[in-house]
Write an enzyme that holds these catalytic residues in place. Structure first.
Site, PDB file in Angstrom:
ATOM      1  N   HIS A 113     -11.507   0.321  -6.218  1.00 47.53           N
ATOM      2  CA  HIS A 113     -10.181   0.342  -5.671  1.00 47.53           C
ATOM      3  C   HIS A 113      -9.998  -0.523  -4.490  1.00 47.53           C
ATOM      4  CE1 HIS A 113      -6.198   1.991  -5.657  1.00 47.53           C
ATOM      5  NE2 HIS A 113      -6.383   1.954  -4.120  1.00 47.53           N
ATOM      6  N   ASP A 144       1.672  11.905  -7.960  1.00 47.48           N
ATOM      7  CA  ASP A 144       1.734  10.765  -7.059  1.00 47.48           C
ATOM      8  C   ASP A 144       2.796   9.779  -7.223  1.00 47.48           C
ATOM      9  OD1 ASP A 144       0.375   8.932  -5.149  1.00 47.48           O
ATOM     10  OD2 ASP A 144       0.169   7.600  -6.753  1.00 47.48           O
ATOM     11  N   ARG A 182       8.072   8.018  -1.072  1.00 51.64           N
ATOM     12  CA  ARG A 182       7.701   7.635   0.182  1.00 51.64           C
ATOM     13  C   ARG A 182       7.976   6.032   0.297  1.00 51.64           C
ATOM     14  NH1 ARG A 182       1.659   7.842  -0.711  1.00 51.64           N
ATOM     15  NH2 ARG A 182       1.498   6.725   1.353  1.00 51.64           N
TER      16      ARG A 182
HETATM   17  N1  URA Z   1      -2.196   2.734  -2.592  1.00 48.11           N
HETATM   18  C1  URA Z   1      -2.067   4.104  -3.081  1.00 48.11           C
HETATM   19  O1  URA Z   1      -2.303   4.127  -4.336  1.00 48.11           O
HETATM   20  N2  URA Z   1      -1.397   4.872  -2.598  1.00 48.11           N
HETATM   21  C2  URA Z   1      -1.107   4.840  -1.275  1.00 48.11           C
HETATM   22  O2  URA Z   1      -0.415   5.734  -0.799  1.00 48.11           O
HETATM   23  C3  URA Z   1      -1.196   3.640  -0.659  1.00 48.11           C
HETATM   24  C4  URA Z   1      -1.596   2.713  -1.518  1.00 48.11           C
END
Ligand code: URA
Length: 424
Positions: free
Chosen positions: A82, A161, A168
């Protein structure tokens, strides 16, 4: 328990319990808690932080909000990689096939770009025909058949998320170490790999602007990994200037192909070989020097490129059909001197303006447009030498926006390192 009590508690810098965090995530998803209340809590977290325990509870509740991928039917250590996001970051396109060509299983779910940073899925979609959506069964079968698959995050992986990130993004609450760590780690753990390799980008073009914060983020993710029995390795790398020369989807795929054939830009090749040899060292216990030699060999004998071709063909793409925008524009240096800075963030924004990236999730990108630098920092240019080429279609550019990204002066500044630190 009420959400107001929880917001008040975080406002007073107190530690939330597991039960309170579970209440927030559940309430957010079943809509018994309003978005503005979640946003208020997010801002309190940005300002007052979270302990490691709170961050682990948040990760766990996010992880449990959706499906988890079971990769146990794939033999051997499965590696995921990642990047926290950068400009010109085409590492996955090169690293994943290189590792697969060395027998490491790559089962990777990637994301799209947002803002000034690119995303692997947008780059792969620049290859005509490449299918980014596969069923779970097809995904696992492909990894078993050819050792590699890269698909988009789909289905019901960490829905908490998706919701939190969307809030966010529009409430100024992205830049919080516990929120970033739990967001990344919940998705990585749900994706099922054994070894999670995270490239934490540091610099103007990255989420983490300084090394100290990048280290804090890396250590938080490593600690979360330990609590979930996942091995996490973080490599902290520079993102003050773009990686390589190309920015923009098709252009980056072309640069990735050059790198897979052993003649990519120096910084790209160095990063790839460093990460890949570390993965070989950790998964197969191969000495680092020997691992570097093995990687260089695969990048020059056609094996890494063949694996990339196999990946693309298996997912129905045709490399030969990649298109680049036909209008080309050369930007020249206004003066002579050393290029001391090439601002990754601002160049990423220019690339986005001409259509290489998106401002909102629903924007459609143009894979054929982008920028190709002619130089890297530390190079000397004469007045009127080319700084970069812009490839574009119908949109125009403002030359000043590009020139502002370059700091050229008669004194040569010290170059920052490409790799700052490796943490595990
Ligand atoms: N990448 C993600 O997956 N989440 C974040 O909060 C910031 C970057």
């Amino acid at each position: 328990m009420t959400i107001i009590d929880i917001i008040e508690k975080k406002k007073r810098k107190q530690e939330l319990t597991h039960e309170q965090i579970a209440f927030v995530i559940k309430g957010m998803l079943d809509k018994t808690i309003e978005d503005y209340q979640i946003s208020s809590l997010l801002m309190a977290i940005v300002l007052n932080g979270m302990t490691l325990d709170e961050t682990v509870y948040l990760t766990e509740e996010m992880l449990n909000s959706g499906d988890k991928i079971d990769l146990s039917s794939i033999e051997g250590v499965v590696v995921d990689k990642h990047s926290t996001g950068g400009v010109g970051d085409k590492v996955t396109l090169i690293l994943a096939p290189l590792l697969a060509s060395l027998g490491i299983k790559i089962a990777k779910m990637s994301g799209r770009g947002l803002g000034h940073t690119g995303g692997t899925i947008d780059k792969l979609e620049a290859i005509p025909g490449y299918q980014v959506e596969l069923s779970r069964e097809e995904f696992i079968k492909q990894v078993n058949d050819i050792g590699i698959s890269i698909i988009s995050q789909s289905g019901n992986i960490v829905p908490a998320d998706k919701k939190l990130y969307a809030l966010r993004d529009v409430t100024g609450t992205v830049d919080s170490i516990p929120l970033i760590a739990s967001s990344i780690m919940s998705k990585k753990i749900a994706s099922g790999a054994d070894l999670i390799f995270i490239d934490v980008k540091v610099g103007s073009g990255a989420l983490m602007n300084n090394l100290e914060d990048a280290k804090k983020l890396a250590n938080t993710m490593i600690e979360i990994g330990k609590r979930f029995n996942k091995m996490v390795i973080c490599i902290l790398t520079d993102m003050n200037e773009p990686l390589g020369y190309a920015i923009g989807n098709s252009l980056e795929v072309k640069e990735a192909i050059e790198s897979l054939n052993g003649y990519g830009p120096k910084d790209v090749m160095e990063l790839i070989v460093s990460i890949a040899s570390l993965v070989l060292n950790k998964t197969k216990n191969i000495d680092m020097d020997e691992a570097r030699d093995m990687c260089m060999k695969q990048l020059t004998n056609g094996q890494a490129y063949n694996k990339f071709k196999q990946l693309v063909e298996y997912q129905h793409g045709t490399i030969e059909d990649i298109k680049i925008a036909s209008k080309v524009f050369s930007v020249k240096s206004p003066k002579s001197g050393y290029i001391n800075e090439i601002d990754a963030l601002s160049l990423g924004e220019v690339a986005r303006e001409i259509g290489a990236g998106r401002l909102t999730k629903d924007d459609v990108i143009d894979p054929t447009v982008g920028l190709v630098l002619t130089h890297k920092t530390g190079d000397y240019v004469n007045e009127n030498d080319e700084l970069l080429k812009v490839y574009l279609n119908e949109k125009d550019i403002k030359i000043d926006d590009i020139l502002k990204c370059f700091n050229i002066s008669s004194d040569k500044m010290k170059k920052v390192p490409l790799i700052y630190e490796i943490l595990d």
